[in-house]
Design an enzyme around this catalytic site. Structure first.
Site, PDB file in Angstrom:
ATOM      1  N   LYS A  38       2.649  54.985  -3.631  1.00 33.26           N
ATOM      2  CA  LYS A  38       1.492  55.649  -4.227  1.00 33.26           C
ATOM      3  C   LYS A  38       1.653  57.168  -4.230  1.00 33.26           C
ATOM      4  O   LYS A  38       0.728  57.907  -3.954  1.00 33.26           O
ATOM      5  CB  LYS A  38       0.223  55.243  -3.486  1.00 33.26           C
ATOM      6  CG  LYS A  38      -0.014  53.741  -3.529  1.00 33.26           C
ATOM      7  CD  LYS A  38      -1.359  53.359  -3.000  1.00 33.26           C
ATOM      8  CE  LYS A  38      -1.595  51.872  -3.007  1.00 33.26           C
ATOM      9  NZ  LYS A  38      -1.407  51.204  -4.259  1.00 33.26           N
ATOM     10  N   CYS A  39       2.835  57.617  -4.583  1.00 29.53           N
ATOM     11  CA  CYS A  39       3.187  59.038  -4.560  1.00 29.53           C
ATOM     12  C   CYS A  39       3.468  59.505  -5.987  1.00 29.53           C
ATOM     13  O   CYS A  39       3.894  58.718  -6.833  1.00 29.53           O
ATOM     14  CB  CYS A  39       4.439  59.212  -3.699  1.00 29.53           C
ATOM     15  SG  CYS A  39       5.131  60.873  -3.641  1.00 29.53           S
ATOM     16  N   GLY A  40       3.261  60.776  -6.241  1.00 34.17           N
ATOM     17  CA  GLY A  40       3.613  61.324  -7.542  1.00 34.17           C
ATOM     18  C   GLY A  40       5.091  61.197  -7.850  1.00 34.17           C
ATOM     19  O   GLY A  40       5.497  61.215  -9.015  1.00 34.17           O
TER      20      GLY A  40
END
Length: 164
Positions: A38-40
């Site tokens: 769930k990271c850019g």
């Protein structure tokens, strides 16, 4: 550079089996990456899968190391992580059990790895998700690449090719 054979350090697979990078990867060069769902930077999985496809048959493997230390961006269970990686990105390289890369509970593998400086000469803590460590066939750390270095970056590709 760290002179320890990091392939001898005990790790646990995402499915819970105890092993080492050496047992998992054999004499292959390894790109170890602390990953998060769930990271850019999560879309870097696409490039990591491409590296695996391009260099896998030449003695190379990517190994993902899920970590939830950066703003809780890897909150899932082992099953959720495996499903997300396989379904969303087609990940077919090994994934290790979720663990810490920094701090008091830092995994012993990362205790060894963070001694290696990046291109700017700085060593120490992992800065964020998707920091990459290239480990040679001999188990020595051959390079460190900060999170903003994408899997298709010329300097990373050249370093991988030099290990094959």
């Amino acid at each position: 550079m760290v002179s320890t054979n990091v392939k001898d350090i005990a790790v646990r697979t995402l499915s819970g089996d105890d092993t080492t990078l050496g047992a998992l990867a054999g004499d292959r060069a390894v790109l170890l990456v602390n990953v998060a769902s769930k990271c850019g930077l999560t879309p870097q999985y696409t490039g990591l899968v491409e590296l695996q496809k391009t260099y896998g048959e030449r003695g190379f493997t990517v190994v993902g190391f899920p970590c939830n230390q950066f703003m809780g961006q890897e909150p899932g269970t082992a099953e959720e992580i495996q499903e997300f990686c396989a379904v969303t990105y087609g990940v077919d390289f090994p994934l290790l059990a979720k663990a810490d890369v920094n701090g008091e509970d830092r995994h012993p593998l990362y205790t060894a790895l963070v001694q290696t400086p990046a291109a700017d000469g700085s060593a120490g803590d992992v800065q964020w998700n998707f920091e990459k460590f290239l480990i040679g066939r001999d188990g020595a750390v051959a390079g460190r690449f900060r999170p903003t270095v994408t899997p298709d970056a010329a300097e990373l590709v050249a370093a991988i090719e030099a290990q094959l």
